[in-house]
Design an enzyme around this catalytic site. Sequence first.
Site, PDB file in Angstrom:
ATOM      1  N   HIS A  26      34.813  35.823  51.131  1.00 21.28           N
ATOM      2  CA  HIS A  26      35.402  35.781  49.790  1.00 21.28           C
ATOM      3  C   HIS A  26      35.584  37.188  49.238  1.00 21.28           C
ATOM      4  CE1 HIS A  26      34.749  34.914  45.290  1.00 21.28           C
ATOM      5  NE2 HIS A  26      36.026  34.755  45.568  1.00 21.28           N
ATOM      6  N   GLU A  60      38.685  38.611  50.686  1.00 19.25           N
ATOM      7  CA  GLU A  60      39.862  38.020  50.031  1.00 19.25           C
ATOM      8  C   GLU A  60      40.189  38.771  48.747  1.00 19.25           C
ATOM      9  OE1 GLU A  60      40.569  35.332  46.615  1.00 19.25           O
ATOM     10  OE2 GLU A  60      39.231  34.236  47.974  1.00 19.25           O
ATOM     11  N   HIS A  61      39.170  39.017  47.920  1.00 19.50           N
ATOM     12  CA  HIS A  61      39.375  39.733  46.662  1.00 19.50           C
ATOM     13  C   HIS A  61      39.878  41.153  46.896  1.00 19.50           C
ATOM     14  CE1 HIS A  61      37.592  37.545  43.096  1.00 19.50           C
ATOM     15  NE2 HIS A  61      37.352  36.686  44.073  1.00 19.50           N
ATOM     16  N   GLU A  80      35.604  44.432  42.497  1.00 22.47           N
ATOM     17  CA  GLU A  80      35.559  43.036  42.922  1.00 22.47           C
ATOM     18  C   GLU A  80      34.126  42.529  43.053  1.00 22.47           C
ATOM     19  OE1 GLU A  80      38.245  41.374  42.620  1.00 22.47           O
ATOM     20  OE2 GLU A  80      39.093  43.324  42.126  1.00 22.47           O
ATOM     21  N   GLU A 130      31.846  35.734  38.488  1.00 19.65           N
ATOM     22  CA  GLU A 130      32.367  34.432  38.899  1.00 19.65           C
ATOM     23  C   GLU A 130      31.246  33.509  39.350  1.00 19.65           C
ATOM     24  OE1 GLU A 130      35.483  32.692  42.244  1.00 19.65           O
ATOM     25  OE2 GLU A 130      34.951  34.801  42.197  1.00 19.65           O
TER      26      GLU A 130
END
Length: 1253
Positions: free
Chosen positions: A232, A235-236, A306, A313
């Site tokens: 993840h 991805e960011h 990020e 998040e």
Amino acid sequence: MPMPMAMAASTSTSLSVVGSNLAFPRHPPATSSSARFRTRLRNNRFFLSSSLPSDRRRLKAVCGGGLGLRRNNSRGGLAFVVGEPSFLLPQQSCASCCLARKRRSNLSTFVPGAFLDKSCFCLSNNNKLLRSSVQIPRATVGPDEPHAASTTWPDGIAEKQDLTVNDSELEQIEGFLKSELPSHPKLHRGQLKNGLRYLILPNKVPPNRFEAHLEVHAGSIDEEEDEQGIAHMIEHVAFLGSKKREKLLGTGARSNAYTDFHHTVFHIHAPTSTKDSDGDLLPFVLDALNEIAFHPKFLASRIEKERRAILSELQMMNTIEYRVDCQLLQHLHSENKLSKRFPIGLEEQIKKWDADKIRKFHERWYFPANATLYIVGDIDNISKTVYHIEAVFGQTGADNEKGSVATPSAFGAMASFLVPKLSVGSSGNSIERSANAMDQSKVFNKERQAVRPPVKHNWSLPGSGADLMPPQIFQHELLQNFSINMFCKIPVNKVQTYRDLRQVLMKRIFLSALHFRINTRYKSSNPPFTSVELDHSDSGREGCTVTTLTITAEPKNWQNAIRVAVQEVRRLKEFGVTQGELTRYLDALLKDSEHLAAMIDNVSSVDNLDFIMESDALGHKVMDQRQGHESLLAVAGTVTLEEVNSVGAKVLEFIADFAKPTAPLPAAIVACVPKKVHNEGAGETEFKISSTEITDAIKAGLDEPIQPEPELEVPKELIQSTKLEELKKLRKPAFIPVNPETDATKLHDEETGITRRRLANGIPVNYKISKTETQSGVMRLIVGGGRAAESPESRGSVIVGVRTLSEGGRVGNFSREQVELFCVNHLINCSLESTEEFISMEFRFTLRDNGMRAAFQLLHMVLEHSVWVDDAFDRARQLYLSYYRSIPKSLERSTAHKLMVAMLDGDERFIEPTPKSLENLTLQSVKDAVMNQFFGDNMEVCIVGDFTEEDIESCILDYLGTAQATRNHEREQKFNPPLFRPSPSDLQFQEVFLKDTDERACAYIAGPAPNRWGFTVDGVDLLESINNASIINDDQSKSDAQQTQGLQKSLCGHPLFFGITMGLLSEIINSRLFTTVRDSLGLTYDVSFELNLFDRLKLGWYVISVTSTPSKVHKAVDACKNVLRGLHSNKITERELDRAKRTLLMRHEAEIKSNAYWLGLLAHLQASSVPRKDISCIKDLTFLYEVATIEDIYLAYEQLKVDENSLYSCIGIAGAQTAQDIAAPLEEEVADDVYPGVIPVGRGLSTMTRPTT
């Protein structure tokens, strides 16, 4: 609860300038029309595995097909499906970090379409997980799902089912069933020399646009123990660090990314060309994707940005719903890594990784042979497209990588194309260890795995010999209701042949019957459960098929709920479906299939792409809609009652034969229960439950006596032709002049195709003939008043009344069961909704087999012969009571509720009805509150569909014209207008502290705004003021650019001035919030600005919602306020305005072919309570966006009250330590009706707030 989508996404908002309102964030939203349609379409056109609507695809998480994360910014009300709770989540951002909340398949939800309540409150929560599933067409079409059209079978299919055949015919049938299904004729597949696979599908919807999705077959399942969350993170960093992606932002392109267990997907939606570009935009899009996936720059600054975003998040998404999903997934897959590799990762590991660690994972998995490129859109030249793919990707990694794949596993080679999205979990321990030599060699060989995800399952097979695991119990103070999930896990059966398709069809029929039985029979007798669902679905994310029985109930009823659910499952398993049920559901499936085949040229590119991606992940054959229907039709004639019951019984064995040696063992049984429950008179008491008690309750259901299901008589029509003729003679239906200014009884606008009519009984009607959705239509009745019409003595009466009508489901002399079966037979769906301003009823119907006439009959019966019953009222009141008591269990809802109470001065019409108000209601009071709003010119009916002028006007006269809806002046509504609390107030800044085991924080900032038409709460007409100022300025100075001034004046003087400018302003503020608060300052993962612009009420408000950590939330609120107030010091630029215009115009162009979108455009066109809405609001829409200037935006901005005396904010903080620190000094301030477990801060009102749409 906000549903975080783990993805590196830019923010966006949606604002309807002429339709329904945006809402203060409140609860899971209703699906958009495109979303629900997508689900049905992808399923029913191929009848393979289901794919979820865009609003829920990200939910496919935990057991539901992954932890998908994709941003969706539409918020709204929940759809109450008959007999089942609503499940849709509100939007959020990252696509890789959020667990889907439910495992849910439409196999179990073929819901008859009568009386779905869409009022804006979520009354129940189902913890079932979503998964890609074998789905049935939904007869539940709410305001968001274009409904299936009715078709007819070829003669004799139903009758042929019991005919005997000779040996020769049997051989022919057997040979046919063994043959392969056809492949999609337009789908082009290929592979580059470096191993990159690509799929290209030409598709004209929307025109001049295309989708490009690059799927990397690497996700959280590929992470080592010390890498949890690193997929993840990549991805960011890769997505947001791409400069080539940023260059596309000015072209009208939209981009995003998400991470799942088994893959990471980067996607761009772009125009085929732009005005500023001489050539094709495709090469630039491909170049951006190539950079993102294969050539990212792991800069330290971007990694730190990020890292902060992901940590924010992680806390944002850690709601109780997310934690429940983690529990379900952990128990379902306890034997493999799926239970331990939630995409969001582990906080302590995310904090530690440096660029080298992240780069190593990327080098291991990000190579062309481990990726698939999907291009679907308005592409005419396949060869040219292939040329662009080869030119951009051809040299990437060509020298180093292999395209070899591993051997498929025993349960079938799941094509490594794999399905979309994922979410993430935040539990588990980190263990540092290095990979062994064998693992390292696989990494460096860069092999593409044939089976994804690469995990081993313990199958729930008969006679497996394993010991029955006791039920697991997850107990938490934030849970309100009881829920239990029984899971059965088996290998995926790939649908490649007609025999496979036939098996799917028979399961659909069987489980449709179960769903209907439970959700109709028990609705008439106050059932012990809130909902019961049986889901049978495939999951490419998890590499298995899971059957789930999910039961939700009030804690006091949990044992009876289990007993009744198990009893009904046994009844169906033992006695099977009846011949009538077989005929009914097979007919409905074929009708829906034919309708979808007819709409083959109206499927959006993203729907097609998602379907292909999911089908490939599951190893299913990909067909187009027409092939799907023809194939289904071919196997339908071979289906027999005996085989349907035999196939279906096997699905239910793990429940109906529970604990028997021959039955499949449940993969897991998980109960999620509260720690404390509310008992009348005793307050909060401890809730006690044990695994033994759960097992005993299941066995009690096995011992209950059962009887076969009786056949029901289904009415062919609700109004007999003789009765209709009598009504026509009595009421003399006729059209009268549309308005006092004209003698014309019919106004038709050629440009838009809109026709306006008015009936003699006062009901205005707007309709539009549209051919874009073949043989389907949609109709909406809008009634002015809504919750604003509730009197001080009957707060909650309208919303409870609408729910009562939905719960009862009866009209005239027909029972609920008969009405619902009437809807099933005609593929009609009716949904009910109550908002602050309106009550609405929406009907989706088919144009075949008199489907439109049947829908009009149902509307007539509701208007004339609705039945109000006590038990439905009791259920409705109990649901809202339960919902009110659940507010303190949610940080977001309790925070929003407290703010709304403060801002609107305690006006209960904009919040949930309190227990005291609910206690004061009676059946008669809620009936009067609803039905007193149903009088002639207070109602408006809008219809859009593929009908003829003759047919629609005949239905209007026959069924609306014969309704007794003439104006009754005694019924005229008189209600107090809503007001904002006088300012300044000591309640303008408040805090809520929620006791929880984990820390989280959120905040809402809100303030007054005008309504959509320029009226303020003080009675000021802003549009008139702007016009007067414009005239004065025009007289004082003359410019050479008179044409430009003329255009400017046309917007300033237009009724939609504030609708247009507020929409553009919303886009600009959202972009700035994302750039500043999220990206630059790193104070949040998700922040959004939304406007609630009313049509009838003379007010509106804006709201900023932001999630953060307890340590940062106050700074995040201050930063949001600075952005909101900073538009004067930091002026709006032409580039910002142009981008906002492109975003909204692109959204408009994408939706303009949708019947549901046109229905919103038609709303209030003849409403006396919305006098400024006229045909120009539809005709001039595009033009008004184009001519808007920065000066216009500032005129709108000046009407937002953003000063300290007008702005309200409320911060919510969850955690154990914080609550303990403040509990003692606040005890004396807590009011009698304060929510248990929540400590309010500030004087005055102590209840939490939840704003309403």
